[in-house]
Write a protein that holds these residues in place. Structure first.
Motif, PDB file in Angstrom:
ATOM      1  N   LYS A  11       0.956  -0.780  -0.087  1.00 22.93           N
ATOM      2  CA  LYS A  11      -0.098  -0.337  -0.223  1.00 22.93           C
ATOM      3  C   LYS A  11       1.110   0.985  -0.349  1.00 22.93           C
ATOM      4  CE  LYS A  11      -0.981   0.077   4.795  1.00 22.93           C
ATOM      5  NZ  LYS A  11      -2.179   0.217   6.009  1.00 22.93           N
ATOM      6  N   LYS A  12       2.250   1.210   0.486  1.00 26.43           N
ATOM      7  CA  LYS A  12       2.767   2.419   0.470  1.00 26.43           C
ATOM      8  C   LYS A  12       4.095   2.967  -0.770  1.00 26.43           C
ATOM      9  CE  LYS A  12       4.194   1.483   5.393  1.00 26.43           C
ATOM     10  NZ  LYS A  12       5.017   0.751   6.097  1.00 26.43           N
ATOM     11  N   LYS A  15      -0.055   2.594  -6.165  1.00 17.28           N
ATOM     12  CA  LYS A  15      -1.109   3.865  -6.299  1.00 17.28           C
ATOM     13  C   LYS A  15      -2.048   3.024  -7.565  1.00 17.28           C
ATOM     14  CE  LYS A  15       0.874   8.272  -4.809  1.00 17.28           C
ATOM     15  NZ  LYS A  15       2.247   8.428  -5.808  1.00 17.28           N
ATOM     16  N   THR A  17      -5.571   4.401 -10.133  1.00 14.67           N
ATOM     17  CA  THR A  17      -5.386   5.425 -11.203  1.00 14.67           C
ATOM     18  C   THR A  17      -7.430   5.257 -10.888  1.00 14.67           C
ATOM     19  OG1 THR A  17      -5.146   4.048 -12.650  1.00 14.67           O
ATOM     20  CG2 THR A  17      -3.532   5.119 -12.243  1.00 14.67           C
ATOM     21  N   ARG A  23       0.488   1.861 -10.766  1.00 12.02           N
ATOM     22  CA  ARG A  23       0.747   3.041 -10.526  1.00 12.02           C
ATOM     23  C   ARG A  23       2.031   2.139  -9.344  1.00 12.02           C
ATOM     24  NH1 ARG A  23       1.703   5.194 -15.648  1.00 12.02           N
ATOM     25  NH2 ARG A  23       2.009   7.138 -14.754  1.00 12.02           N
ATOM     26  N   ARG A  24       3.417   2.990  -9.989  1.00 10.64           N
ATOM     27  CA  ARG A  24       4.460   2.432  -8.922  1.00 10.64           C
ATOM     28  C   ARG A  24       5.299   4.126  -9.174  1.00 10.64           C
ATOM     29  NH1 ARG A  24       9.363   0.704 -11.305  1.00 10.64           N
ATOM     30  NH2 ARG A  24       8.914  -0.488 -13.029  1.00 10.64           N
ATOM     31  N   ASP A  47       6.086   8.477 -12.187  1.00  8.84           N
ATOM     32  CA  ASP A  47       5.611   7.653 -11.536  1.00  8.84           C
ATOM     33  C   ASP A  47       5.544   6.454 -12.752  1.00  8.84           C
ATOM     34  OD1 ASP A  47       5.010   7.846  -9.372  1.00  8.84           O
ATOM     35  OD2 ASP A  47       3.173   8.144  -9.383  1.00  8.84           O
TER      36      ASP A  47
END
Length: 64
Positions: A11-12, A15, A17, A23-24, A47
């Protein structure tokens, strides 16, 4: 049946979208930046999409 927990490391790092893509952040953008060109550091700041081969595993870790 208990609920599944979201993986705290995932989760850190990832993300989701609005359209559901993952995305990383890119690697190599944290330290030793004085040796890297400005062009390279700008590129690394963007990203990136998670590779298609990894999407299923990452979604499982995020509980999606």
């Amino acid at each position: 049946m208990p609920k599944n927990k979201t993986h705290s490391g995932a989760k850190k790092r990832f993300k989701v979208t609005g359209s559901g893509k993952l995305r990383r952040e890119q690697t190599n953008a944290r330290h030793y930046l004085e040796h890297k060109s400005s062009r390279r550091t700008r590129r690394l700041a963007q990203d990136q999409d998670v590779a298609p081969a990894d999407v299923k595993q990452v979604k499982k870790l995020l509980g999606k």
